[in-house]
Write a protein that holds these residues in place. Structure first.
Motif: not given
Length: 258
Positions: A194, A196-199, A201, A206-211
């Motif tokens: 796994e 986490f794609d950190k971005r 807004n 900061d927010y994260y997408w699990l990939t």
């Protein structure tokens, strides 16, 4: 005249998902069907239950031939619990969950709302099967696997299942004439690597997408991953007793009471 079996149908993709509608169509050929399923998608909910919010159920009419269809505001496990304890007048003869849009083979069973619903039925003493198709598309074609779903269901109703055992059935995305058959397998040793794609807004938070990537470390030819990769339907018997029985003897050599 033989009484038709009472079959509870649920899923995690929501009550309107094409997968559950395909499963309902098959179950109507076999028995009397009651549907209790989430009112919105609940994928990857695992065995979560609702304890800090209220639950709501609503009787709906999606299939003209069914008198008992209910949408539930909770998780897949909530759906089974409320079906057994509030909706049904008797325990069903079988619970089927799915057909899930996407694989629930190998370690995915841990995260799966589809399989957790089936496991909950098993905990309630109800024979249960979770069905999943290796196609995440909402418009997945379930026609090629319907006959296999029916065959497995009829076998379970006729033969029964060992105590506390649930079936995890995964179906390859293949034309019916390319499906080689059904294999009873073990769960492959595989996992998600796994990330986490950190971005950030527009407000600077900061927010994260699990990939991640699915890694199969198991080279055995008796696993669900091997079966699916080679054109077979995989059937894995699973249990909700998580005791590592093989480790008890070793732990008893520890000086735990000294």
């Amino acid at each position: 005249m033989n009484k038709k079996p009472l079959i509870l149908v649920t899923n995690d993709d929501s009550i309107v998902a094409p997968g559950i509608r395909a499963l309902i169509a098959v179950m109507k050929e076999i028995g009397d069907v009651v549907v209790v399923a989430p009112d919105s998608p609940q994928s990857a909910m695992g065995h979560a239950i609702t304890i800090n919010n209220t639950l709501h159920i609503e009787k709906v009419k999606i299939d003209a031939d069914l008198d008992m269809e209910y949408s539930c505001s909770g998780t897949p496990v909530d759906c089974v619990k409320i079906a057994v304890h509030e909706i049904l007048k008797r325990k069903p003869d079988l619970c089927v969950s799915g057909i899930n849009h996407g694989s629930n083979s190998s370690i995915n069973i841990i995260y799966s709302g589809t399989m957790s619903a089936a496991v909950e039925a098993g905990i309630e003493g109800i024979p249960a099967i979770g069905f999943s198709l290796l196609d995440f598309s909402w418009n997945a074609d379930f026609e090629p696997v319907k006959a296999f779903v029916k065959k497995i269901t009829l076998e379970v109703l006729e033969k029964g299942l060992p105590d506390s055992v649930i079936l995890n059935v995964n179906l390859p995305k293949l034309p019916v004439d390319e499906i080689k058959g059904i294999k009873v397998c073990r769960q492959a040793k595989a996992m998600w690597e796994e990330r986490f794609d950190k971005r950030t807004n527009p407000q600077g938070k900061d927010y994260y997408w699990l990939t991640g990537e699915f890694i199969n470390q198991d080279k055995g030819e008796d696993t669900d991953e091997w079966a699916l990769a080679n054109g077979y339907i995989s059937v894995v018997p699973v249990q909700f007793d998580l005791t590592a029985h093989h480790a008890i003897q070793q732990l008893n050599t520890w000086n735990l009471n000294s």
